[in-house]
Design an enzyme around this catalytic site. Structure first.
Site, PDB file in Angstrom:
ATOM      1  N   ARG A 152      -3.725  -4.463  31.590  1.00 49.56           N
ATOM      2  CA  ARG A 152      -2.608  -2.757  31.478  1.00 49.56           C
ATOM      3  C   ARG A 152      -3.204  -1.970  30.112  1.00 49.56           C
ATOM      4  O   ARG A 152      -3.759  -3.019  29.042  1.00 49.56           O
ATOM      5  CB  ARG A 152      -1.899  -3.946  31.546  1.00 49.56           C
ATOM      6  CG  ARG A 152      -0.432  -3.012  32.080  1.00 49.56           C
ATOM      7  CD  ARG A 152       0.904  -3.265  31.986  1.00 49.56           C
ATOM      8  NE  ARG A 152       1.484  -2.823  32.784  1.00 49.56           N
ATOM      9  CZ  ARG A 152       3.070  -2.201  33.220  1.00 49.56           C
ATOM     10  NH1 ARG A 152       3.678  -2.347  32.182  1.00 49.56           N
ATOM     11  NH2 ARG A 152       3.254  -1.380  34.208  1.00 49.56           N
ATOM     12  N   GLN A 209       2.019 -12.544  29.872  1.00 46.96           N
ATOM     13  CA  GLN A 209       1.036 -10.615  29.627  1.00 46.96           C
ATOM     14  C   GLN A 209       1.434 -10.792  27.905  1.00 46.96           C
ATOM     15  O   GLN A 209       1.932 -11.714  27.262  1.00 46.96           O
ATOM     16  CB  GLN A 209       1.963  -9.615  29.657  1.00 46.96           C
ATOM     17  CG  GLN A 209       1.818  -7.949  28.791  1.00 46.96           C
ATOM     18  CD  GLN A 209       2.603  -6.637  29.270  1.00 46.96           C
ATOM     19  OE1 GLN A 209       4.022  -7.139  28.745  1.00 46.96           O
ATOM     20  NE2 GLN A 209       1.873  -6.556  29.979  1.00 46.96           N
ATOM     21  N   GLY A 235       9.296  -2.148  38.490  1.00 45.95           N
ATOM     22  CA  GLY A 235      10.472  -2.160  37.231  1.00 45.95           C
ATOM     23  C   GLY A 235      11.497  -2.822  37.360  1.00 45.95           C
ATOM     24  O   GLY A 235      12.647  -4.102  37.455  1.00 45.95           O
ATOM     25  N   ARG A 236      11.868  -1.228  36.945  1.00 47.56           N
ATOM     26  CA  ARG A 236      13.676  -1.784  36.510  1.00 47.56           C
ATOM     27  C   ARG A 236      14.186  -1.345  37.479  1.00 47.56           C
ATOM     28  O   ARG A 236      15.358  -1.896  38.016  1.00 47.56           O
ATOM     29  CB  ARG A 236      13.959   0.136  36.050  1.00 47.56           C
ATOM     30  CG  ARG A 236      13.384  -0.031  35.121  1.00 47.56           C
ATOM     31  CD  ARG A 236      14.039   1.888  34.705  1.00 47.56           C
ATOM     32  NE  ARG A 236      12.576   2.148  35.265  1.00 47.56           N
ATOM     33  CZ  ARG A 236      12.453   3.387  35.147  1.00 47.56           C
ATOM     34  NH1 ARG A 236      12.548   4.154  34.568  1.00 47.56           N
ATOM     35  NH2 ARG A 236      10.871   4.657  35.841  1.00 47.56           N
ATOM     36  N   TYR A 248       0.687  -0.539  21.787  1.00 53.79           N
ATOM     37  CA  TYR A 248       0.882  -1.506  20.735  1.00 53.79           C
ATOM     38  C   TYR A 248      -1.324  -1.670  20.559  1.00 53.79           C
ATOM     39  O   TYR A 248      -2.055  -1.254  21.062  1.00 53.79           O
ATOM     40  CB  TYR A 248       0.920  -2.865  21.786  1.00 53.79           C
ATOM     41  CG  TYR A 248       2.238  -2.387  22.094  1.00 53.79           C
ATOM     42  CD1 TYR A 248       3.469  -2.209  20.938  1.00 53.79           C
ATOM     43  CD2 TYR A 248       2.298  -2.393  23.271  1.00 53.79           C
ATOM     44  CE1 TYR A 248       4.874  -1.886  21.757  1.00 53.79           C
ATOM     45  CE2 TYR A 248       4.254  -1.721  23.641  1.00 53.79           C
ATOM     46  CZ  TYR A 248       4.746  -1.606  22.536  1.00 53.79           C
ATOM     47  OH  TYR A 248       6.341  -1.180  22.459  1.00 53.79           O
TER      48      TYR A 248
END
Ligand SMILES: Cc1cc2nc3c(=O)[nH]c(=O)nc-3n(C[C@H](O)[C@H](O)[C@H](O)COP(=O)(O)O)c2cc1C
Length: 374
Positions: free
Chosen positions: A229, A105, A321-322, A177
């Site tokens: 993304r 990424q 993810g988690r 971002y």
């Protein structure tokens, strides 16, 4: 024995570029704050990825900065110079040795970068608008030359990913971002070619896509994928609306990408804005993308039942993810019919067993509500 209902999760998948996955489960990109200060990956981090690779079809790495003034986290790893290629290569090799495909990424933090991490402490963005996360820090708006140079940096990071043996890159246009800062009317107050209206706010994200594509066409000898993304909406006014995002999806759908990836904490979340407040965002995005580009969905999908339900929206790939931090054997348990043993809660003594580096472990146990704790 596997419950046959879960077969759709474990079917193989081929992207447009020819990159082939053994199943439909993707490890979501997750920062772990564990790289060395010079931007190279640490042993702990490599072990952490190795433990989570092999079972899932695809691992998307934590974000890596493409240029020094884009470093957004302590312990973030770098893809900003050729000396980082051996470090990038170590991580790709750890993932691929186990049999998963590896995607890097690529990222610039923009106004979210801590000043102590960027050259001269100078934090940059699309406009001089402080982030809601840090109202006392006013970033400097990038010049035209700097913008062009950062676009090239995304291309150079892609070349390094190719040389380091990755199977692709994911352009991090999400989570507030720099790329999102250009797309957002909150942070992009420009009135030049990079801002001023919705179409111009897309110029920077799309220029990065084009540059990454150019570099892949020039440098990749094997199949190499490109994903993008994004986060669908912002809480601020002005901020990115669902209508803005559907226009971005429209534009991205013409770019022959391998996938678009919707960054959400809850897969089923509904829009804050727009005409269709009752339909999940993922459905609206999938409908717009249609058959032009596959969509990856993510967000609080804990069990294979929940993953199956998510597939009913028509998306082909689910990211976890988690769940994979806490249960690296999620896929194996489904394959072996042991899904009742999937455990995504944090057990206080589990760090060593799960091979979680200290900075990530500390973040997990010190961020209330992030992970269910037992
Ligand atoms: C510790 C942590 C770090 C993350 N870092 C990133 C990141 O580097 N890049 C990114 O796009 N998303 C990042 N995310 C968001 C995840 O990719 C994902 O969208 C989110 O965790 C929801 O999925 P989940 O419910 O399966 O965890 C991060 C999430 C967590 C929990």
């Amino acid at each position: 024995m596997m419950n046959p209902n879960y077969k759709p999760l474990l079917q193989s998948y081929s992207f447009r570029s020819g990159v082939h996955l053994s199943n439909r489960i993707v490890m979501a990109p997750m920062t772990n704050w564990s790289s060395k200060p010079d931007g190279s990956v640490s042993d702990e981090e490599v072990q952490y990825y190795g433990r989570r690779s092999g079972q899932v079809g695809l691992v998307v790495t934590a974000c890596a900065y493409v240029t020094p003034n884009g470093k957004g986290f302590h312990g973030e790893f770098g893809a900003d110079r050729d000396e980082m290629i051996p470090s990038l290569q170590r991580l790709a090799a750890a993932i691929k040795a186990k049999g998963s495909k590896a995607v890097l990424q690529i990222f610039h933090g923009g106004r979210e970068c801590p000043p102590e991490l960027v050259p001269g402490g100078e934090v940059v963005s699309a406009g001089s608008v402080p982030s809601p996360n840090n109202p006392s820090l006013t970033p400097r708006a990038l010049s035209n030359e700097e913008i062009t140079s950062i676009i090239k940096d995304f291309g150079d990071a892609t070349r390094r990913a190719i040389e380091a043996g990755y199977d692709g890159v994911e352009i991090h246009g999400a989570n507030g971002y720099l790329i999102q800062q250009f797309f957002s009317p909150h942070s992009n107050t420009r009135d030049d070619q990079w801002g001023g209206n919705l179409v111009k706010r897309m110029t920077f994200p799309l220029a990065i896509v084009d540059e990454v594509k150019r570099v892949v066409a020039e440098h990749a000898r094997d199949a190499f994928l490109i994903g993008y993304r994004f986060s669908p909406e912002e809480a601020e006014t002005p901020g990115i609306t669902m209508a803005d995002t559907l226009e971005l999806v429209e534009a991205l759908s013409t770019k022959e990408l391998d996938y678009i990836h919707v960054s959400l904490m809850d897969f089923w979340s509904k829009p804050r804005t727009g005409d269709e407040l009752d339909r999940p965002r993922i459905e609206l995005i999938k409908e717009k993308a249609a058959d032009r580009v596959p969509v990856i969905g993510v967000g609080a999908i804990h069990s294979p039942e929940e993953a199956l339900k998510a597939f009913e929206t028509g998306i082909p790939l689910i990211a976890l993810g988690r769940e994979l931090i806490m249960d690296p054997d999620w896929v194996k348990k489904v394959e072996e019919g042991n899904e009742s043993e999937i455990n995504v809660t944090v057990e206080k003594d589990a760090q060593e067993r799960l091979m979680i580096p200290d900075p990530l472990w500390n973040a997990i146990i010190n961020t209330p509500g992030w992970f269910p704790v037992v």
